[in-house]
Design an enzyme around this catalytic site. Structure first.
Site, PDB file in Angstrom:
ATOM      1  N   GLY A  46       0.839  -1.187   0.000  1.00  0.00           N
ATOM      2  CA  GLY A  46       0.000   0.000   0.000  1.00  0.00           C
ATOM      3  C   GLY A  46       0.873   1.236   0.000  1.00  0.00           C
ATOM      4  N   GLN A  51       2.700   9.942   1.386  1.00  0.00           N
ATOM      5  CA  GLN A  51       3.998   9.269   1.434  1.00  0.00           C
ATOM      6  C   GLN A  51       4.900   9.650   0.261  1.00  0.00           C
ATOM      7  OE1 GLN A  51       2.144   5.202   2.301  1.00  0.00           O
ATOM      8  NE2 GLN A  51       4.157   5.132   3.313  1.00  0.00           N
ATOM      9  N   CYS A  99       6.186   0.119   7.517  1.00  0.00           N
ATOM     10  CA  CYS A  99       5.734   1.277   6.764  1.00  0.00           C
ATOM     11  C   CYS A  99       6.871   1.791   5.906  1.00  0.00           C
ATOM     12  CB  CYS A  99       5.269   2.370   7.730  1.00  0.00           C
ATOM     13  SG  CYS A  99       4.673   3.864   6.922  1.00  0.00           S
ATOM     14  N   LEU A 100       6.567   2.107   4.674  1.00  0.00           N
ATOM     15  CA  LEU A 100       7.584   2.632   3.762  1.00  0.00           C
ATOM     16  C   LEU A 100       8.084   4.012   4.201  1.00  0.00           C
ATOM     17  CD1 LEU A 100       6.008   1.498   0.370  1.00  0.00           C
ATOM     18  CD2 LEU A 100       7.839   0.389   1.674  1.00  0.00           C
ATOM     19  N   HIS A 141      -4.130   1.040   7.678  1.00  0.00           N
ATOM     20  CA  HIS A 141      -2.794   1.650   7.656  1.00  0.00           C
ATOM     21  C   HIS A 141      -2.749   2.814   6.657  1.00  0.00           C
ATOM     22  CE1 HIS A 141       1.730   1.278   7.899  1.00  0.00           C
ATOM     23  NE2 HIS A 141       1.580   1.987   6.797  1.00  0.00           N
ATOM     24  N   GLU A 142      -3.224   2.579   5.453  1.00  0.00           N
ATOM     25  CA  GLU A 142      -3.185   3.630   4.422  1.00  0.00           C
ATOM     26  C   GLU A 142      -4.144   4.771   4.752  1.00  0.00           C
ATOM     27  OE1 GLU A 142      -0.686   3.572   2.526  1.00  0.00           O
ATOM     28  OE2 GLU A 142      -0.200   1.508   3.036  1.00  0.00           O
ATOM     29  N   HIS A 145      -2.644   7.268   7.024  1.00  0.00           N
ATOM     30  CA  HIS A 145      -1.765   8.238   6.356  1.00  0.00           C
ATOM     31  C   HIS A 145      -2.555   9.460   5.879  1.00  0.00           C
ATOM     32  CE1 HIS A 145       2.154   6.398   6.318  1.00  0.00           C
ATOM     33  NE2 HIS A 145       1.680   5.271   5.847  1.00  0.00           N
TER      34      HIS A 145
END
Length: 188
Positions: A46, A51, A99-100, A141-142, A145
């Protein structure tokens, strides 16, 4: 199509609520393609607009479940409904996420086991996805963000302290830091 730099925690765009998408044009379609390319290169399951430095309420996802069913799409201006989060401690083996924007780390976090995602795609076509398990986790999670939250913001006790130490040790937590998938290898 291009791989975009991924912002690292501390960048203001990651810590503020994103704005609604209002322009559904060629630029949006290009951004979505670039986000899919970036997510694949990272690799991740994702990736949200903030991000990659875009202050807009959209995220892409691409995950294949244990039954080999692929779940792939873009959610624009989403609403997310979740079941109550179960009480108790998160299981480090089955409930750890990464997480990226906090690359190379994983921490256990309890999430709701079910979610309903309502959004539109890049052509403004409305859709709904009822998700269980890991897909529900990806959506939560997304979606976080888009509200200016990273999963490390939700950690408790010792895990929150460990994440803060990692952030200090790596010099994160300040504006302007990013990494480029395929070039930098911060996810290792």
């Amino acid at each position: 199509m291009a791989v975009l730099p991924i912002r690292i925690c501390g960048d203001p765009v990651l810590h503020s609520p994103a704005s609604e998408v209002v322009e559904f044009d060629a630029g949006l379609h290009e951004l979505v393609r670039d986000m899919f390319d970036t997510m694949a290169a990272a690799p991740g399951v994702g990736l949200a607009g903030p991000q990659v430095g875009v202050d807009r309420r959209l995220f892409v996802y691409d995950w294949t479940d244990d039954s080999e069913v692929r779940h792939r799409g873009v959610a624009i201006n989403p609403t997310l409904w979740i079941a109550p989060v179960p009480a108790g401690e998160a299981d480090a083996d089955t409930e750890s996420e990464g997480c990226l924007s906090f690359p190379g780390e994983r921490f256990p976090l309890r999430r709701s086991p079910r979610a309903i995602l309502q959004a539109v795609d890049a052509d403004q076509k409305p859709f709904e996805v009822r998700a269980d398990g890991w897909l529900a986790r990806i959506f939560q999670h997304e979606y976080d963000h888009l509200d200016g939250l990273l999963y490390v913001d939700r950690l408790t006790d010792g895990f929150a302290r460990t994440a803060a130490k990692v952030e200090r040790k790596r010099g994160w937590g300040v504006p302007g830091q990013s990494w480029l998938p395929g070039v930098d290898h911060l996810e290792d």
